[in-house]
Design an enzyme around this catalytic site. Structure first.
Site, PDB file in Angstrom:
ATOM      1  N   TYR A 168      -0.608   0.541  -7.774  1.00 45.37           N
ATOM      2  CA  TYR A 168      -2.044   0.806  -7.841  1.00 45.37           C
ATOM      3  C   TYR A 168      -2.309   2.295  -8.103  1.00 45.37           C
ATOM      4  O   TYR A 168      -2.872   2.665  -9.111  1.00 45.37           O
ATOM      5  CB  TYR A 168      -2.717   0.383  -6.527  1.00 45.37           C
ATOM      6  CG  TYR A 168      -2.922  -1.112  -6.348  1.00 45.37           C
ATOM      7  CD1 TYR A 168      -2.351  -2.036  -7.215  1.00 45.37           C
ATOM      8  CD2 TYR A 168      -3.697  -1.597  -5.308  1.00 45.37           C
ATOM      9  CE1 TYR A 168      -2.539  -3.399  -7.044  1.00 45.37           C
ATOM     10  CE2 TYR A 168      -3.902  -2.962  -5.124  1.00 45.37           C
ATOM     11  CZ  TYR A 168      -3.314  -3.861  -5.993  1.00 45.37           C
ATOM     12  OH  TYR A 168      -3.506  -5.198  -5.818  1.00 45.37           O
ATOM     13  N   SER A 169      -1.903   3.168  -7.156  1.00 45.89           N
ATOM     14  CA  SER A 169      -2.255   4.596  -7.256  1.00 45.89           C
ATOM     15  C   SER A 169      -1.710   5.231  -8.524  1.00 45.89           C
ATOM     16  O   SER A 169      -0.641   4.869  -9.006  1.00 45.89           O
ATOM     17  CB  SER A 169      -1.669   5.368  -6.069  1.00 45.89           C
ATOM     18  OG  SER A 169      -2.221   4.913  -4.876  1.00 45.89           O
TER      19      SER A 169
ATOM     20  N   GLU B   5      -3.945  -2.614   3.957  1.00 51.72           N
ATOM     21  CA  GLU B   5      -3.112  -1.423   4.004  1.00 51.72           C
ATOM     22  C   GLU B   5      -3.569  -0.479   5.114  1.00 51.72           C
ATOM     23  O   GLU B   5      -2.764   0.017   5.889  1.00 51.72           O
ATOM     24  CB  GLU B   5      -3.165  -0.725   2.642  1.00 51.72           C
ATOM     25  CG  GLU B   5      -2.096   0.350   2.493  1.00 51.72           C
ATOM     26  CD  GLU B   5      -2.158   1.038   1.139  1.00 51.72           C
ATOM     27  OE1 GLU B   5      -2.865   0.530   0.239  1.00 51.72           O
ATOM     28  OE2 GLU B   5      -1.511   2.084   0.998  1.00 51.72           O
TER      29      GLU B   5
ATOM     30  N   GLU C  73     -10.891  12.014   5.045  1.00 49.21           N
ATOM     31  CA  GLU C  73     -12.249  12.213   4.536  1.00 49.21           C
ATOM     32  C   GLU C  73     -12.806  10.903   3.957  1.00 49.21           C
ATOM     33  O   GLU C  73     -13.980  10.567   4.159  1.00 49.21           O
ATOM     34  CB  GLU C  73     -12.259  13.310   3.466  1.00 49.21           C
ATOM     35  CG  GLU C  73     -12.005  14.728   4.022  1.00 49.21           C
ATOM     36  CD  GLU C  73     -10.582  14.988   4.481  1.00 49.21           C
ATOM     37  OE1 GLU C  73      -9.653  14.347   3.934  1.00 49.21           O
ATOM     38  OE2 GLU C  73     -10.376  15.810   5.392  1.00 49.21           O
TER      39      GLU C  73
END
Lengths: 404, 363, 404, 363
Positions: free
Chosen positions: A133-134, A251, A374
């Site tokens: 994915y990333s 996840e 964040e």
């Protein structure tokens, strides 16, 4: 309110414990980590072997359907097994992505023939899955996928080109779930598609990523003209975003909630006599107890919900933030205790120093992987507190027209 | 009131910055990180050439006769450049041991070589554990651990305990008989460490007659001040790196630096750095004038600078996201350096303790 | 680098100190606050009297032009006087808005006849000024002014209607600088105008605002059909924003930088014997020293710049944030030291308890007034670190069309 | 595993919440703040009517024979409503003193009135200073300070030192001879305080035979747990108020709650509240089962809840900007209450200390 098992759960736990006692050695200390000093290939081989044994005994896929070799049990039984397994010196975590993220996505969304083909082999552990994915430019902004999947009109296949990062177990995986952009003329979230990829096909290169700590737990994966049959699409073409969102939930929960119960015992042990004599050290011990015991209690609360067949409350999203903070504080604490000798690498000192220093880097990963602190705060603010989302300046604009 | 460096000192700093920018780009730092050499030779040569090593040494000992303020601003630049050099150990610590504990003859013998960078030395501070024993025949027996630059230094200074219970500062030459050294892995490989075993090692006792504990105190104060300058420079650099990254990186169609959480994170670092800066500068004034405020000022500088660098390194890395967690990013150089510098002279509890002791003593 | 005065400054300081010794009592402790137990009117009368005496001796308006009765001195001399004055038990701060904010704005931007009319009386202290800027809906977003100034075409006057808040000294002020919206069809920042207002004209009602602490240091001011001659406009009609921005800079600097040098002595004194015996208390003393001494050193750095005729560095904007944090910590610390008796109001205990509790509320004001911590952080991020501004969704839109 | 309240307990909580919402809107809280009465009578009446005061009292003593868990969830609602009532002093502390230190006859005499809210009592914990002296003739001499609800309670329980060095729990009736009370100003006027002077005051010694220090320990644990529930409720309310305000208030054309700094501020509060919540609930379990973990769990609840309420009150006020600083905003009610509750049983250092002592003892 109580912390004991219901009778049926107690019975299951006894059963699990007996099997574990017969099949694996107990840990000598709660923070013992299996296989730290083994070469990677040996660790992988042992993990495969352990999964196979669990599977054969009915513990490898507790909450998966019987149809595919699962035990058809409750999620709570699966949790009981994990709790008990955590007391034994065995290879864990190797199948987290495979069984925790990829297979649930397949079960929920793939075609029957894919389930037939893949699920049992994954549950047995013979075939490992990874998640592509990333990407370098798609981290927090996961929908910013640049990897392209273009349809070869003649063959009906897709041709995939691009680069993926932060892939766990890519070297050992037989299969992957991959997301690629199938239509760049649609807005960012709308032109994405999820594919099943055979990791052995030509055009896939796996390269380890050297981390800040010097170790390499992750990989980058380069895809050059990788050919995938159209039948390997999961869900709809251009409908990949909702699959990604679903898998992210799995996840984050798995990253946040995996601390052993009595971690504050380790804090105490590390502090040694100064836990008795040094009021400043005692204050830090107290602060760490609040976080580590708090995490355990939060997971107990989530498990309570699971045991009643409910979803864990929204507060469990906080666990990842607390876990990152705890681990970072724990590491600094362990290193501070050494005073000026804290500059020595752990292997010059002892097991405890190695643990602190492992956490010193590991906490960085916890604070970044699977959504940075964040991003998690944004999620809590918007989904739990109902605060307004960021003004999105990329909304509705074709992906290809976005500034990069 | 003139709480600032002079124009000459600022110009000196500027020269050092330029020289290190040329001599010590990050690729040189990474060579040391990967084990290629004990320090970045071009950086060290540049410091020697700029006169940094000789700055606050008297002219009679081959120095430039400037003040410690020049050395301090140079240390800030060394921290900024992440330059692996023996400046802290050889000039910050060892040179001061010689000046405070050495006889005139020993000073004359050793200071010129250190000041000119022709030789380097280090100090085993011995803040933990037992001191080596000093026998009547002038040999020492014992172990020194986590000695910074201990494998490359040509001499190691340390305290040893004589049979009469007196503590003496001693010097052992690195390759002499009975002095066995081995590399010890460091949490920051750009700041290498060594263990030293002394087995009937011939040592030279420093004969200036000063009380050993007083000497240690003085060396620690100077060390704390100079290391705080390095930390300040490092923190400013970590902030600068993070700022560049968040301006460059985009997410959700915006520069990451446009998100308020990221803006406020960098402002919190900036605030910590600027708070540290005034304490660090103040400690240089106290050191230079040997003011009664020195113990408090040095401790204040060390605590504030350790905290600022820790925050800058840790949250600067976080600001880089996943890339910050890679070996390829420079973030871990700061993360390691921040921790190493926060610990080598004793941790933040120890120095808060010194700070308050000083405050109470002067209340 | 040194902390001594240059010869000419030392001479001036000696002169100042001698005058102060002759005219006022020294404080008995550094945190002594003049007039705490006096009724407000007595405090105001004493402040007027003290300003008059300073003025007559050449210390009331040190850095103001001789033309208006100022001493024509350097800003640094003014700072020397403030430092020395802080050691004496005298009324300070009453003229902060008048001489620190309003008169500098007049001097920079008003017409000659206004300066002639107003400046000397303000410097002498006979006429006090206040600032009618903030409104209930215009706090952080100061340009969101709703107060309207409409031109009476016949008389050439403006008619003002609206409500102002957080006005210091409104009850005692003769004059005010007021900002009002003169053109709502222009974008937010473009239709504002600053006026000189006579606080004695009809239509002005002043009402104290009761604060969280129960005290009332500020007022709200209601303006109903208040008539102001067009000649009282400062700068240009519709050009008020730049005047406001300039005055904000003065205000923030004056809120942040006003702590006495040896405040950590008070921390130590409060801690008493526990500063020797309790390591946890010692750590908190150290942390407070770092903030309070740091603030003093930051102001020393700023003063060094001023003494060289330069502007203070951008780092001085941080001082307000540090000051707020220090005062809040200081208050909690003082209250914690009492243990379970810390629940008693200060007047049941002693002077030190009263000080902590005053700071307990005062720190709230420091963190909000003159720009909240959050607004100050934005300012530093954008002006000092050069990070991108917030996406402004109200840019270029006529004020009357904005969502409210 | 069932780490949650039962459906019945949740329903009970819901009833209490509704009753307090009706009986104790903020205007009732502000009456007490302005000095109109020692507590909000409608709130207290509602608690009595709902059975809160009788919840964990045995039926033989006029109670409902439920568990402390019911009392705990009600305390959370009292904190949420900011309700000024003597629940903490009379039911949290005094009732427990009677149960632990009183003879069967004393229990039978006093518990029913407390449980039914017909009378209220309080406890002078005497954590500082010297204990009053207990003379052989059954009178006491001394001073009690900062006694919560001390002016309105009909009886004050306290420890006194007899001539033989033994410490006894005693009870003095409020308006009896020799017992002089005066109001003491409180940092939170909705939690009023009194000083009590005992001058040859007739007292009744509690005759159950329990060790006075053990009783104190037990009372402190119960007090810490129940107060932590109040703090938790207060913190959740402060967060809820801040959330509403930032959704309502606009600046620069956006809701204030759309700014990331504000979002993250509220998330940090939320995280602290949820972390406190699990410790607070855990402490209720430990209290109810009298588990060996009770000392650690009670201390953990107290520290976590004090920290969460402090953060929620302080930063919740900050989120309100200038309006938060006015008397008209409710923020200062929380700011005061958070500090009062964090101090009344001893500060956060004391309880961290207890926490670690407990951990070390069970290691």
């Amino acid at each position: 309110m109580h912390f004991e098992d219901q009778p049926q759960d107690a019975e299951y736990r006894t059963h699990v414990r007996a099997w574990l006692e017969a099949n694996a050695p107990r840990k000598t200390r709660p923070d013992e980590t299996w296989g730290l000093h083994l070469p990677e290939d040996d660790r992988v081989a042992a993990a495969r072997e352990w999964q196979r044994r669990k599977f054969d005994a009915g513990f490898g896929a507790i909450a998966f359907p019987r149809k595919y070799g699962g035990a058809g049990g409750r999620a709570y039984e699966s949790a009981i097994f994990q709790q008990e397994e955590a007391n034994f010196s065995v290879p864990v975590a190797f199948y987290n992505i495979s069984l925790g993220v990829c297979i649930p996505s397949l079960l929920a969304l793939a075609r029957p023939e894919h389930k037939e083909r893949h699920v049992r082999a994954a549950l047995e552990g013979t075939e490992v899955w990874c998640q592509l994915y990333s990407e370098p430019a798609a981290g927090s902004d996961l929908a910013g996928i640049l990897t392209r999947a273009e349809r070869d009109a003649d063959a009906g296949d897709f041709i995939i080109n691009g680069q993926k990062v932060w892939t766990t177990h890519a070297r050992h995986a037989s299969w992957a779930l991959l997301v690629a952009r199938t239509d760049a003329s649609k807005p960012k979230h709308e032109g994405l598609t999820v594919f099943i990829i055979d990791m052995k096909v030509p055009g896939i290169t796996v390269r380890p990523i050297r981390q800040a700590s010097g170790e390499a737990d992750f990989n980058e994966v380069f895809l050059t003209d990788v050919r995938v049959p159209a039948a390997n699409v999961i869900g709809e073409v251009d409908g990949g975003w909702k699959i990604i969102v679903a898998s992210l939930v799995h996840e984050r929960v798995s990253i946040g909630g995996a601390l052993p119960r009595d971690l504050h015992r380790m804090t105490l042990e590390m502090a040694g006599d100064r836990a008795n004599t040094d009021a400043r050290i005692r204050e830090r011990v107290a602060d760490q107890y609040l976080m580590s015991q708090g995490l355990w209690l939060m997971s107990a609360r989530a498990l309570t919900a699971v045991s009643k067949g409910q979803a864990p409350g929204p507060e469990s999203i906080c666990a990842k933030i607390i876990a990152g903070r705890f681990l970072q504080d724990f590491a600094y604490f362990g290193m501070d205790l050494r005073g000026s000798e804290g500059v020595l690498a752990g292997r010059e000192l002892d097991e405890a120093a190695m643990t602190s220093q492992r956490m010193w880097f590991g906490s960085l990963a916890v604070r970044i992987a699977g959504g940075t602190d964040e991003i998690v705060r944004n999620t809590i603010a918007e989904r739990v507190l109902g605060l307004p989302p960021e003004v999105r300046i990329d909304k509705g604009i074709p992906f290809k027209d976005l500034a990069r | 009131m003139d709480f600032d460096f002079s124009d000459e000192q600022k110009m000196f700093r500027e020269e050092v910055r330029k020289a290190l920018a040329r001599a010590c780009p990050v690729v040189e730092v990474r060579k040391v990180l990967e084990g290629q050499g004990p320090w970045a030779a071009p950086a060290w040569d540049a410091l020697v050439e700029q006169g940094v090593t000789a700055a606050d040494v008297a002219e009679e000992h081959g120095g430039l006769g400037l003040s410690v303020l020049e050395l301090a601003v140079a240390a800030e630049e060394v921290g900024y450049a992440l330059a692996p050099t023996p400046l802290f150990t050889s000039i910050g610590l060892a040179l001061e041991v010689v000046r405070r504990a050495g006889s005139p003859a020993q000073q004359a013998a050793w200071l010129p070589a250190l000041a000119q960078g022709a030789a380097t030395a280090t100090v085993a501070l011995g803040l933990h554990g037992v001191l080596p024993c000093l026998a009547a025949n002038g040999t020492a027996e014992g172990e020194l651990t986590a000695v910074p630059d201990g494998l490359s230094a040509e001499a190691v200074f340390f305290r040893a305990l004589a049979a009469d219970g007196q503590v003496h500062w001693c010097r052992v030459t690195a390759n002499s008989a009975g002095c066995e050294r081995r590399a010890q892995d460091s949490i920051d490989p750009t700041r290498p460490l060594a263990g030293v075993k002394l087995r009937q090692a011939s040592v030279e006792v420093l004969a200036g007659g000063a009380d050993a504990a007083t000497v240690l105190q003085g060396v620690l104060h100077r060390g704390a001040v100079l290391l705080a300058f390095e930390q300040l420079g490092g923190a400013a650099r970590a902030l600068e790196d993070a700022r560049k990254y968040v301006l460059d990186r985009r997410a959700f169609g915006k520069q990451v630096g446009a998100y308020q959480a990221m803006k406020h994170k960098l402002v919190d670092i900036y605030t910590a750095v600027e708070l540290a800066r005034v304490h660090v500068y103040y400690s240089a004034w106290a050191l230079q004038t040997n003011a009664p405020e020195l113990p408090v000022a040095a401790a204040g500088a060390r605590v504030a600078a350790s905290q600022a660098y820790t925050l800058a390194a840790q949250e600067g890395l976080q600001a880089h996201g996943g890339f910050g967690f890679t070996w390829a990013a420079d973030c871990h150089l700061h993360y390691r350096r921040a921790r190493w510098t926060a610990l080598i002279l004793g941790n933040v509890h120890d120095w808060r303790e010194k700070l308050v002791s000083g405050l109470v003593a002067t209340a």
